[in-house]
Design a protein around this motif. Structure first.
Motif, PDB file in Angstrom:
ATOM      1  N   UNK A 158       0.842  -1.198   0.000  1.00  0.00           N
ATOM      2  CA  UNK A 158       0.000   0.000   0.000  1.00  0.00           C
ATOM      3  C   UNK A 158       0.869   1.237   0.000  1.00  0.00           C
ATOM      4  N   UNK A 159       0.332   2.274  -0.628  1.00  0.00           N
ATOM      5  CA  UNK A 159       0.999   3.566  -0.599  1.00  0.00           C
ATOM      6  C   UNK A 159      -0.060   4.657  -0.594  1.00  0.00           C
ATOM      7  N   UNK A 160       0.227   5.696   0.142  1.00  0.00           N
ATOM      8  CA  UNK A 160      -0.701   6.816   0.245  1.00  0.00           C
ATOM      9  C   UNK A 160      -0.120   7.869   1.167  1.00  0.00           C
ATOM     10  N   UNK A 161      -0.952   8.790   1.573  1.00  0.00           N
ATOM     11  CA  UNK A 161      -0.502   9.885   2.420  1.00  0.00           C
ATOM     12  C   UNK A 161      -1.299   9.925   3.716  1.00  0.00           C
ATOM     13  N   UNK A 162      -0.623  10.329   4.767  1.00  0.00           N
ATOM     14  CA  UNK A 162      -1.263  10.569   6.053  1.00  0.00           C
ATOM     15  C   UNK A 162      -1.183  12.060   6.359  1.00  0.00           C
ATOM     16  N   UNK A 163      -2.261  12.591   6.900  1.00  0.00           N
ATOM     17  CA  UNK A 163      -2.280  13.948   7.432  1.00  0.00           C
ATOM     18  C   UNK A 163      -2.741  13.816   8.880  1.00  0.00           C
ATOM     19  N   UNK A 164      -1.856  14.079   9.810  1.00  0.00           N
ATOM     20  CA  UNK A 164      -2.137  13.933  11.235  1.00  0.00           C
ATOM     21  C   UNK A 164      -2.701  12.548  11.561  1.00  0.00           C
ATOM     22  N   UNK A 165      -2.046  11.522  11.092  1.00  0.00           N
ATOM     23  CA  UNK A 165      -2.385  10.116  11.340  1.00  0.00           C
ATOM     24  C   UNK A 165      -3.672   9.669  10.657  1.00  0.00           C
ATOM     25  N   UNK A 166      -4.211  10.469   9.748  1.00  0.00           N
ATOM     26  CA  UNK A 166      -5.416  10.113   8.990  1.00  0.00           C
ATOM     27  C   UNK A 166      -5.051   9.906   7.529  1.00  0.00           C
ATOM     28  N   UNK A 167      -5.587   8.846   6.921  1.00  0.00           N
ATOM     29  CA  UNK A 167      -5.403   8.696   5.477  1.00  0.00           C
ATOM     30  C   UNK A 167      -5.963   9.931   4.792  1.00  0.00           C
ATOM     31  N   UNK A 168      -5.202  10.413   3.788  1.00  0.00           N
ATOM     32  CA  UNK A 168      -5.628  11.635   3.107  1.00  0.00           C
ATOM     33  C   UNK A 168      -5.186  11.568   1.655  1.00  0.00           C
ATOM     34  N   UNK A 169      -6.124  11.797   0.756  1.00  0.00           N
ATOM     35  CA  UNK A 169      -5.811  11.750  -0.667  1.00  0.00           C
ATOM     36  C   UNK A 169      -5.940  10.346  -1.218  1.00  0.00           C
ATOM     37  N   UNK A 170      -5.249  10.104  -2.325  1.00  0.00           N
ATOM     38  CA  UNK A 170      -5.350   8.824  -3.012  1.00  0.00           C
ATOM     39  C   UNK A 170      -4.448   7.774  -2.378  1.00  0.00           C
ATOM     40  N   UNK A 171      -5.017   6.606  -2.158  1.00  0.00           N
ATOM     41  CA  UNK A 171      -4.281   5.443  -1.665  1.00  0.00           C
ATOM     42  C   UNK A 171      -4.352   4.352  -2.709  1.00  0.00           C
ATOM     43  N   UNK A 172      -3.265   3.594  -2.836  1.00  0.00           N
ATOM     44  CA  UNK A 172      -3.207   2.467  -3.776  1.00  0.00           C
ATOM     45  C   UNK A 172      -2.820   1.219  -2.999  1.00  0.00           C
ATOM     46  N   UNK A 173      -3.533   0.145  -3.300  1.00  0.00           N
ATOM     47  CA  UNK A 173      -3.305  -1.135  -2.634  1.00  0.00           C
ATOM     48  C   UNK A 173      -2.925  -2.169  -3.685  1.00  0.00           C
ATOM     49  N   UNK A 174      -1.962  -3.033  -3.327  1.00  0.00           N
ATOM     50  CA  UNK A 174      -1.397  -3.985  -4.273  1.00  0.00           C
ATOM     51  C   UNK A 174      -1.497  -5.407  -3.748  1.00  0.00           C
ATOM     52  N   UNK A 175      -1.550  -6.358  -4.677  1.00  0.00           N
ATOM     53  CA  UNK A 175      -1.551  -7.779  -4.324  1.00  0.00           C
ATOM     54  C   UNK A 175      -0.112  -8.228  -4.067  1.00  0.00           C
ATOM     55  N   UNK A 176       0.042  -9.455  -3.618  1.00  0.00           N
ATOM     56  CA  UNK A 176       1.385  -9.989  -3.360  1.00  0.00           C
ATOM     57  C   UNK A 176       2.233 -10.064  -4.618  1.00  0.00           C
ATOM     58  N   UNK A 177       1.585 -10.173  -5.782  1.00  0.00           N
ATOM     59  CA  UNK A 177       2.364 -10.238  -7.021  1.00  0.00           C
ATOM     60  C   UNK A 177       2.543  -8.864  -7.671  1.00  0.00           C
ATOM     61  N   UNK A 178       2.221  -7.789  -6.919  1.00  0.00           N
ATOM     62  CA  UNK A 178       2.493  -6.437  -7.387  1.00  0.00           C
ATOM     63  C   UNK A 178       1.397  -5.781  -8.208  1.00  0.00           C
ATOM     64  N   UNK A 179       0.280  -6.476  -8.391  1.00  0.00           N
ATOM     65  CA  UNK A 179      -0.817  -5.904  -9.169  1.00  0.00           C
ATOM     66  C   UNK A 179      -1.585  -4.887  -8.340  1.00  0.00           C
ATOM     67  N   UNK A 180      -1.990  -3.810  -8.999  1.00  0.00           N
ATOM     68  CA  UNK A 180      -2.865  -2.826  -8.365  1.00  0.00           C
ATOM     69  C   UNK A 180      -4.237  -3.462  -8.198  1.00  0.00           C
ATOM     70  N   UNK A 181      -4.755  -3.515  -6.963  1.00  0.00           N
ATOM     71  CA  UNK A 181      -6.064  -4.118  -6.718  1.00  0.00           C
ATOM     72  C   UNK A 181      -7.120  -3.103  -6.318  1.00  0.00           C
ATOM     73  N   UNK A 182      -6.695  -1.933  -5.811  1.00  0.00           N
ATOM     74  CA  UNK A 182      -7.676  -0.941  -5.386  1.00  0.00           C
ATOM     75  C   UNK A 182      -7.052   0.447  -5.341  1.00  0.00           C
ATOM     76  N   UNK A 183      -7.841   1.419  -5.763  1.00  0.00           N
ATOM     77  CA  UNK A 183      -7.511   2.827  -5.576  1.00  0.00           C
ATOM     78  C   UNK A 183      -8.634   3.415  -4.732  1.00  0.00           C
TER      79      UNK A 183
END
Length: 172
Positions: free
Chosen positions: A37-62
């Protein structure tokens, strides 16, 4: 930059702060070093676009967030990278158009308001034929609801606030 590690020394989390203690880019990894997973935190809160990946590196969710609250589009992908679901969120509830693929070519679509299905819901099979078409109010069936097979209407239902009022079988 703050790095957190698994007991074996493999990188688990990397937080890169652009505003000390407030805003950071977050990267999460599994024990084999693969990005999850990759994304941004603002004061410990998810903020903006987050991307989640499978074990084989595929994008599974935005997914989109605003200060920890689901806000905006959430898109889910299958193993081939094709879109399988799109939902809009507002204040942590589905709000707006919703679309989901069923099988290879079929799909279902509807509309949410404040987390509840509202208005028309339609479903199509893989050949583009209508399978069902109905109305919702406040998350329950309300009004006409019809079922189809091979392009022919087979069942007519009438619903009132989630209770079936009438059903007619048109084709046996």
């Amino acid at each position: 930059v703050f790095n957190y590690y698994y007991p074996d020394g493999t990188l688990k989390i990397r937080n890169t702060y652009t505003q000390p203690g407030r805003y950071c880019k977050h990267e999460a990894y599994d024990q084999k070093g693969r990005l999850l997973a990759t994304g941004f935190y603002d004061q410990k809160n998810r903020d903006g676009e987050w991307r989640f990946y499978s074990e084989d590196g595929r994008l599974v969710k935005i997914a989109s967030y605003k200060m920890g609250i689901k806000q905006g589009a959430h898109i889910i992908f299958d193993k081939k990278g094709d879109t399988v679901e799109v939902a809009n969120w507002q204040d942590n509830r589905r709000h707006g158009r919703w679309w989901k693929r069923i099988g290879e070519k079929g799909h279902i679509t509807g509309h949410y308001e404040n987390g509840l299905m509202q208005g028309r819901l339609t479903e199509y099979d893989g050949q583009g034929h209508l399978v069902r078409d109905g109305q919702y109010k406040d998350g329950v069936k309300n009004g006409p609801y019809r079922y189809y097979e091979n392009g022919n209407r087979t069942v007519d239902e009438s619903w009132q606030d989630g209770t079936l009022a009438d059903r007619k079988i048109l084709i046996h």
